[in-house]
Scaffold this motif. Sequence first.
Motif, PDB file in Angstrom:
ATOM      1  N   PHE A   1      11.643  13.006   6.598  1.00 13.53           N
ATOM      2  CA  PHE A   1      12.187  12.330   5.420  1.00 13.53           C
ATOM      3  C   PHE A   1      12.081  13.156   4.145  1.00 13.53           C
ATOM      4  CE2 PHE A   1      11.981   8.700   8.197  1.00 13.53           C
ATOM      5  CZ  PHE A   1      13.147   8.024   7.872  1.00 13.53           C
ATOM      6  N   MET A   2      10.934  13.758   3.884  1.00 13.14           N
ATOM      7  CA  MET A   2      10.746  14.457   2.609  1.00 13.14           C
ATOM      8  C   MET A   2      11.376  15.845   2.607  1.00 13.14           C
ATOM      9  SD  MET A   2       6.858  13.238   1.772  1.00 13.14           S
ATOM     10  CE  MET A   2       6.677  14.309   0.366  1.00 13.14           C
ATOM     11  N   VAL A   3      11.243  16.574   3.703  1.00  9.44           N
ATOM     12  CA  VAL A   3      11.719  17.953   3.720  1.00  9.44           C
ATOM     13  C   VAL A   3      13.168  18.039   4.201  1.00  9.44           C
ATOM     14  CG1 VAL A   3      11.324  20.260   4.677  1.00  9.44           C
ATOM     15  CG2 VAL A   3       9.379  18.824   4.047  1.00  9.44           C
ATOM     16  N   LEU A   4      13.448  17.507   5.376  1.00 12.18           N
ATOM     17  CA  LEU A   4      14.785  17.666   5.954  1.00 12.18           C
ATOM     18  C   LEU A   4      15.837  16.763   5.304  1.00 12.18           C
ATOM     19  CD1 LEU A   4      13.801  17.956   9.725  1.00 12.18           C
ATOM     20  CD2 LEU A   4      14.304  19.786   8.106  1.00 12.18           C
ATOM     21  N   MET A   5      15.473  15.503   5.020  1.00 10.83           N
ATOM     22  CA  MET A   5      16.452  14.566   4.464  1.00 10.83           C
ATOM     23  C   MET A   5      16.322  14.399   2.949  1.00 10.83           C
ATOM     24  SD  MET A   5      16.433  11.665   7.451  1.00 10.83           S
ATOM     25  CE  MET A   5      17.661  10.660   6.662  1.00 10.83           C
TER      26      MET A   5
ATOM     27  N   LEU B   1       0.812  -1.222   0.000  1.00  9.46           N
ATOM     28  CA  LEU B   1       0.000   0.000   0.000  1.00  9.46           C
ATOM     29  C   LEU B   1       0.844   1.270   0.000  1.00  9.46           C
ATOM     30  CD1 LEU B   1      -2.682  -0.985   2.659  1.00  9.46           C
ATOM     31  CD2 LEU B   1      -2.903  -1.067   0.174  1.00  9.46           C
ATOM     32  N   GLY B   2       2.025   1.192   0.588  1.00 13.73           N
ATOM     33  CA  GLY B   2       2.889   2.359   0.741  1.00 13.73           C
ATOM     34  C   GLY B   2       3.025   2.711   2.214  1.00 13.73           C
ATOM     35  N   PHE B   3       4.070   3.472   2.519  1.00 13.67           N
ATOM     36  CA  PHE B   3       4.372   3.794   3.910  1.00 13.67           C
ATOM     37  C   PHE B   3       3.296   4.660   4.551  1.00 13.67           C
ATOM     38  CE2 PHE B   3       6.090   6.674   7.078  1.00 13.67           C
ATOM     39  CZ  PHE B   3       6.571   5.762   8.001  1.00 13.67           C
ATOM     40  N   TYR B   4       2.931   5.738   3.899  1.00 14.28           N
ATOM     41  CA  TYR B   4       1.998   6.685   4.514  1.00 14.28           C
ATOM     42  C   TYR B   4       0.611   6.080   4.714  1.00 14.28           C
ATOM     43  CZ  TYR B   4       5.672  10.052   3.729  1.00 14.28           C
ATOM     44  OH  TYR B   4       6.877  10.711   3.748  1.00 14.28           O
ATOM     45  N   THR B   5       0.120   5.343   3.731  1.00 20.89           N
ATOM     46  CA  THR B   5      -1.197   4.712   3.862  1.00 20.89           C
ATOM     47  C   THR B   5      -1.194   3.697   4.996  1.00 20.89           C
ATOM     48  OG1 THR B   5      -1.586   5.003   1.494  1.00 20.89           O
ATOM     49  CG2 THR B   5      -2.965   3.394   2.642  1.00 20.89           C
ATOM     50  N   SER B   6      -0.170   2.826   5.023  1.00 23.22           N
ATOM     51  CA  SER B   6      -0.088   1.795   6.071  1.00 23.22           C
ATOM     52  C   SER B   6       0.047   2.410   7.454  1.00 23.22           C
ATOM     53  CB  SER B   6       1.098   0.872   5.804  1.00 23.22           C
ATOM     54  OG  SER B   6       0.917   0.187   4.607  1.00 23.22           O
ATOM     55  N   THR B   7       0.856   3.449   7.567  1.00 20.48           N
ATOM     56  CA  THR B   7       1.064   4.080   8.867  1.00 20.48           C
ATOM     57  C   THR B   7      -0.192   4.818   9.314  1.00 20.48           C
ATOM     58  OG1 THR B   7       3.404   4.300   8.342  1.00 20.48           O
ATOM     59  CG2 THR B   7       2.583   5.625  10.164  1.00 20.48           C
ATOM     60  N   THR B   8      -0.900   5.429   8.378  1.00 23.23           N
ATOM     61  CA  THR B   8      -2.144   6.128   8.702  1.00 23.23           C
ATOM     62  C   THR B   8      -3.206   5.148   9.208  1.00 23.23           C
ATOM     63  OG1 THR B   8      -1.652   7.830   7.076  1.00 23.23           O
ATOM     64  CG2 THR B   8      -3.941   7.644   7.777  1.00 23.23           C
ATOM     65  N   ILE B   9      -3.166   3.922   8.738  1.00 23.52           N
ATOM     66  CA  ILE B   9      -4.091   2.884   9.218  1.00 23.52           C
ATOM     67  C   ILE B   9      -3.598   2.296  10.538  1.00 23.52           C
ATOM     68  CG2 ILE B   9      -5.001   0.570   8.736  1.00 23.52           C
ATOM     69  CD1 ILE B   9      -4.884   1.389   5.720  1.00 23.52           C
TER      70      ILE B   9
ATOM     71  N   THR C   1      -2.251  10.481  14.844  1.00 22.53           N
ATOM     72  CA  THR C   1      -1.916   9.995  13.505  1.00 22.53           C
ATOM     73  C   THR C   1      -1.358  11.124  12.646  1.00 22.53           C
ATOM     74  OG1 THR C   1      -3.641   8.318  13.677  1.00 22.53           O
ATOM     75  CG2 THR C   1      -2.820   8.817  11.470  1.00 22.53           C
ATOM     76  N   ILE C   2      -2.012  12.272  12.673  1.00 21.36           N
ATOM     77  CA  ILE C   2      -1.552  13.416  11.872  1.00 21.36           C
ATOM     78  C   ILE C   2      -0.166  13.873  12.326  1.00 21.36           C
ATOM     79  CG2 ILE C   2      -1.990  15.871  11.403  1.00 21.36           C
ATOM     80  CD1 ILE C   2      -5.025  15.114  11.453  1.00 21.36           C
ATOM     81  N   ILE C   3       0.047  13.950  13.632  1.00 24.34           N
ATOM     82  CA  ILE C   3       1.344  14.384  14.148  1.00 24.34           C
ATOM     83  C   ILE C   3       2.431  13.379  13.788  1.00 24.34           C
ATOM     84  CG2 ILE C   3       2.677  14.755  16.275  1.00 24.34           C
ATOM     85  CD1 ILE C   3       0.086  16.015  17.435  1.00 24.34           C
ATOM     86  N   PHE C   4       2.145  12.092  13.952  1.00 19.65           N
ATOM     87  CA  PHE C   4       3.158  11.066  13.678  1.00 19.65           C
ATOM     88  C   PHE C   4       3.489  11.006  12.192  1.00 19.65           C
ATOM     89  CE2 PHE C   4       4.634   6.742  12.841  1.00 19.65           C
ATOM     90  CZ  PHE C   4       5.674   6.661  13.750  1.00 19.65           C
ATOM     91  N   VAL C   5       2.473  10.858  11.346  1.00 23.00           N
ATOM     92  CA  VAL C   5       2.708  10.740   9.901  1.00 23.00           C
ATOM     93  C   VAL C   5       3.274  12.060   9.357  1.00 23.00           C
ATOM     94  CG1 VAL C   5       1.613  10.340   7.662  1.00 23.00           C
ATOM     95  CG2 VAL C   5       0.981   8.942   9.616  1.00 23.00           C
ATOM     96  N   GLY C   6       2.757  13.188   9.843  1.00 27.78           N
ATOM     97  CA  GLY C   6       3.293  14.478   9.417  1.00 27.78           C
ATOM     98  C   GLY C   6       4.736  14.668   9.832  1.00 27.78           C
ATOM     99  N   GLY C   7       5.072  14.233  11.036  1.00 20.34           N
ATOM    100  CA  GLY C   7       6.456  14.325  11.506  1.00 20.34           C
ATOM    101  C   GLY C   7       7.401  13.482  10.672  1.00 20.34           C
ATOM    102  N   ILE C   8       6.980  12.274  10.345  1.00 22.77           N
ATOM    103  CA  ILE C   8       7.800  11.395   9.491  1.00 22.77           C
ATOM    104  C   ILE C   8       7.972  12.038   8.112  1.00 22.77           C
ATOM    105  CG2 ILE C   8       7.856   9.160   8.318  1.00 22.77           C
ATOM    106  CD1 ILE C   8       8.500   8.913  11.256  1.00 22.77           C
TER     107      ILE C   8
END
Length: 151
Positions: A136-140, A96-104, A125-132
């Motif tokens: 990963f996407m912005v900082l790294m 499914l992908g990382f974000y979808t699986s983690t959101t579930i 959920t929003i804080i955790f997935v948003g933080g990840i």
Amino acid sequence: MKNPAGSRILQADNIAGLVIVACSAWLLTETRDMPPMSALLPVAMLCAMALMGVILIVRTILNPQTASAGPVFVAPRRFLLVVFVIAAYAFGVATLGFYTSTTIMVPAVAFCFGYRKPLGLALATIIFVGGIALIFMVLMNQELPPEFFAS
């Protein structure tokens, strides 16, 4: 709970430490093909886990009184449920992908642990997935496994 023949080696803490070290070492080999920035966090976490496993073993051998005296599995059904959930999450990330699986998974696990407030589940959920995503996407500037709908 005494071990057979008073063995210091066959204590539950030693076995757990050995499993932690072995699994960490095996998973470290899986990071060889990753780009250096992507491998940084997994390598650091796996090295820390291996070190904690070694500390657990050494502590138990040097001072047997620190070893867990209770049964290895207090609740075998819960243990098996946790193993199943981890396997389902890994399968979900791959399909499914990382974000979808983690959101579930984040609210599902919190719900299983007894947290029932919908606003709190959504916020966590929003804080955790948003933080990840931020890390990963912005900082790294690293991509995580693609989502099923984006492939």
